[in-house]
Design an enzyme around this catalytic site. Structure first.
Site, mmCIF file in Angstrom:
data_model
loop_
_atom_site.group_PDB
_atom_site.id
_atom_site.type_symbol
_atom_site.label_atom_id
_atom_site.label_comp_id
_atom_site.label_asym_id
_atom_site.label_seq_id
_atom_site.Cartn_x
_atom_site.Cartn_y
_atom_site.Cartn_z
ATOM 1 C CB CYS A 176 33.109 -11.310 35.111
ATOM 2 S SG CYS A 176 34.836 -11.773 35.119
ATOM 3 C CB CYS A 183 38.481 -7.987 34.731
ATOM 4 S SG CYS A 183 37.679 -9.489 34.116
HETATM 5 P P1 FAD Z 1 40.578 2.343 31.177
HETATM 6 O O1 FAD Z 1 39.971 1.714 29.986
HETATM 7 O O2 FAD Z 1 41.686 1.619 31.870
HETATM 8 O O3 FAD Z 1 41.073 3.795 30.736
HETATM 9 C C1 FAD Z 1 41.651 4.719 31.629
HETATM 10 C C2 FAD Z 1 42.375 5.762 30.804
HETATM 11 O O4 FAD Z 1 42.734 6.847 31.669
HETATM 12 C C3 FAD Z 1 43.683 5.231 30.201
HETATM 13 O O5 FAD Z 1 43.699 5.472 28.812
HETATM 14 C C4 FAD Z 1 44.771 6.004 30.923
HETATM 15 O O6 FAD Z 1 45.902 6.289 30.116
HETATM 16 C C5 FAD Z 1 44.026 7.284 31.313
HETATM 17 N N1 FAD Z 1 44.620 7.988 32.451
HETATM 18 C C6 FAD Z 1 45.152 7.471 33.575
HETATM 19 N N2 FAD Z 1 45.638 8.456 34.359
HETATM 20 C C7 FAD Z 1 45.379 9.616 33.711
HETATM 21 C C8 FAD Z 1 45.641 10.983 34.015
HETATM 22 N N3 FAD Z 1 46.278 11.352 35.125
HETATM 23 N N4 FAD Z 1 45.232 11.919 33.132
HETATM 24 C C9 FAD Z 1 44.584 11.564 31.986
HETATM 25 N N5 FAD Z 1 44.315 10.281 31.646
HETATM 26 C C10 FAD Z 1 44.721 9.328 32.506
HETATM 27 N N6 FAD Z 1 36.194 -6.031 31.285
HETATM 28 C C11 FAD Z 1 35.138 -6.702 30.739
HETATM 29 O O7 FAD Z 1 34.057 -6.134 30.611
HETATM 30 N N7 FAD Z 1 35.227 -7.997 30.341
HETATM 31 C C12 FAD Z 1 36.393 -8.676 30.442
HETATM 32 O O8 FAD Z 1 36.469 -9.834 30.057
HETATM 33 C C13 FAD Z 1 37.532 -8.007 31.010
HETATM 34 N N8 FAD Z 1 38.715 -8.655 31.134
HETATM 35 C C14 FAD Z 1 39.819 -7.964 31.580
HETATM 36 C C15 FAD Z 1 41.034 -8.628 31.658
HETATM 37 C C16 FAD Z 1 42.183 -7.961 32.039
HETATM 38 C C17 FAD Z 1 43.491 -8.713 32.152
HETATM 39 C C18 FAD Z 1 42.119 -6.571 32.326
HETATM 40 C C19 FAD Z 1 43.376 -5.804 32.685
HETATM 41 C C20 FAD Z 1 40.905 -5.903 32.292
HETATM 42 C C21 FAD Z 1 39.743 -6.590 31.923
HETATM 43 N N9 FAD Z 1 38.489 -5.971 31.892
HETATM 44 C C22 FAD Z 1 37.388 -6.651 31.404
HETATM 45 C C23 FAD Z 1 38.310 -4.646 32.537
HETATM 46 C C24 FAD Z 1 38.220 -3.480 31.572
HETATM 47 O O9 FAD Z 1 39.313 -3.451 30.701
HETATM 48 C C25 FAD Z 1 38.165 -2.189 32.392
HETATM 49 O O10 FAD Z 1 37.193 -2.308 33.397
HETATM 50 C C26 FAD Z 1 37.818 -1.008 31.486
HETATM 51 O O11 FAD Z 1 38.847 -0.811 30.555
HETATM 52 C C27 FAD Z 1 37.606 0.235 32.354
HETATM 53 O O12 FAD Z 1 37.438 1.364 31.539
HETATM 54 P P2 FAD Z 1 37.893 2.791 32.114
HETATM 55 O O13 FAD Z 1 37.595 3.771 31.041
HETATM 56 O O14 FAD Z 1 37.372 2.994 33.466
HETATM 57 O O15 FAD Z 1 39.497 2.649 32.289
#
Ligand code: FAD
Ligand code: UQ1
Length: 447
Positions: free
Chosen positions: A369, A192
């Protein structure tokens, strides 16, 4: 020998994905085997597991995820602004993972794509026919000298990016009596990319309400050379910044925090010189990378991201591996909105690969965003791989709007928990096309 049979069979799958489902029982090997293993139970991992457990059935899908909690991270901005609480953004991991998939509660620490297995921190070997990597991004606070200590020593040093520190942001904003309020953006890819400035707009508004604004310099020190990567929204944001008298310093990268002196040291990326800023509040967006456990594996590119085809989301070398979300090499802005759009593409293409069919779906880089500019106003940026706007609504989303704030604050959480995580939300692409058809195909959204 049982083990060599397994390995030969794995090689056949790796070479041509000719074999259909195989399930090795513990009588053949100590390792557990699944048709599909998903690594990570965040936004992307939950959505993919939900979609495929319906297709493949109970017992055939495992999720490797160490955390007990699942956070709706997009709400962290509103928590920092004092609008929502951390408990509103938190669910137990058990409650969000699909009941019929197996939860392996540990970290994945080793990837062996040739033998189609992942090893966990508990020492378990988990075999798979197909693998989806959804491990998100790691926050590297320790890459900034003095920062981990500063969080303990100085309550005015905060970060919306971490569940442990997000609760400190609003109290720090409220405590500020004047001086320098500095907001940073690091020199790495981050999730983000709008969030480092959203917190600043909310803080600036609170300073005005608290009558401390006239004594406060609001400063955005960013390692980037632009305020936002898409011109249309950058132009709108620069107007907001000018109207609200915010100071922006481009190409400034935070390298050190000296909590005892309340000093933040930035590298000027144009000339390499160090510049020291006094702070009275410091909001840090930390440098990020893919998790360390991915860093040394055979499935990542040189930058550490899972190396996938940016349209199909399939791994470039191992056809039975896909990646989704922040840890993938897809060169788009990393958001939950991008995860949603990727989810539909991944579902179609991985299903085709499982049936030895042709992959037909292509991801166009859609991401979004919601740029909150105050409590009640939001510019809803939506764009594609070419940094071209790809807007859902039939009006100009480059304007600050209260309707888009309501969408962000009220609709998105529901969409996330009830639709995306359950595998029912593939992003707004379908609705965008419907709206365009309704307006006549050549018509542009109204200004
Ligand atoms: P995540 O949801 O972060 O999940 C990753 C998972 O992998 C976690 O549960 C973690 O524990 C696990 N993991 C890590 N390492 C390992 C390992 N070695 N083995 C097994 N599991 C592991 N997005 C929007 O669309 N709109 C918004 O307004 C927005 N605002 C945001 C504001 C903030 C402050 C933040 C921090 C993020 C924001 N986002 C927003 C971004 C969004 O949250 C992420 O892009 C999204 O969560 C990504 O999903 P993901 O599944 O790739 O990763
Ligand atoms: C979106 O799909 C999504 O995922 C659920 C988000 O994350 C919370 C978003 O912030 C946004 C803006 C979208 C896009 C959805 C619409 C209706 C424009």
């Amino acid at each position: 020998m049982a083990v060599s049979v397994i390995q030969q069979s794995r090689l056949v799958i790796f070479q041509g994905l000719k074999t259909s489902s195989r399930h090795f029982t513990t009588s053949l090997s100590a390792q557990k085997n699944y048709k599909l293993v998903v690594v990570g139970g965040g936004a992307g991992g939950c959505a993919v597991a939900s979609k495929f457990v319906k297709k493949l059935g109970a017992g055939n899908v495992a999720v490797i995820e160490p955390s007990q909690e699942h956070y709706y991270q997009p709400m962290f901005t509103l928590i920092g602004g004092g609008i929502k609480t951390l408990s509103q953004a938190t669910r137990s991991m058990k409650s969000v993972l699909p009941a019929k998939c197996e939860w392996i509660q540990s970290k994945a620490v080793n990837f062996d794509p040739v033998n189609q297995k992942v090893t966990t921190a508990n020492g378990e070997e988990v075999g798979y026919d197909y693998l989806v990597v959804a491990m998100g991004l790691q926050l590297n606070f320790n890459k900034i000298k003095g920062l981990p200590e500063a969080f303990d020593l100085d309550p005015q040093v905060v970060s919306n990016y971490w569940d442990k520190t997000v609760v400190n942001t609003y109290p720090a904003i409220q405590r500020l009596k004047g001086g320098n309020a500095i907001f940073t953006f690091p020199n790495t890819p981050i999730k983000c990319a709008g969030a480092p400035q959203k917190v600043m707009y909310l803080a600036e508004e609170i300073f005005r309400k608290n009558n401390t604004r006239k004594d406060t310099n609001v400063i955005f020190n960013t390692a980037l050379g632009v305020i936002f990567g898409v011109k249309k929204y950058a132009d709108s944001l620069l107007k907001v910044i000018e109207a609200r008298d915010i100071q922006v310093n481009f190409k400034r990268n935070l390298v050190e925090v000296r909590a005892s002196e309340r000093e933040a040291v930035f590298e000027n990326l144009d000339n390499g010189e160090m510049e020291v800023f006094k702070y009275d509040m410091l909001h840090v967006t930390p440098p990020m990378s893919t998790p360390d456990e991915l860093g040394t594996s055979d499935i990542v590119n040189e930058a550490g991201f899972v190396d996938i085809n940016k349209e199909t989301l399939q791994h470039t070398k191992f056809p039975n591996i896909f990646a989704i979300g922040d840890c993938s090499s897809a060169p788009t802005s990393k958001t939950a909105a991008a995860v949603a759009a990727q989810c539909g593409v991944l579902e179609k293409n991985l299903s085709a690969v499982m049936k030895q069919g042709t992959q037909s779906a292509k991801y166009d880089g859609y991401t979004s965003c919601p740029l909150i500019t105050s409590r009640g106003k939001c510019i809803l940026a939506e764009f594609d791989y070419n940094a071209q706007p790809l807007e859902t609504f039939p009006f100009n989303q480059g304007k600050e709007r209260s309707s888009m704030y309501q969408l962000k604050a009220r609709v998105m959480p529901e969409l996330y928990w009830k639709m995306l995580l359950k595998g029912h939300w593939n992003g707004p692409g379908f609705y965008r096309k419907m709206m365009r058809l309704g307006m006549g195909s050549s018509q542009k959204p109204a200004a």
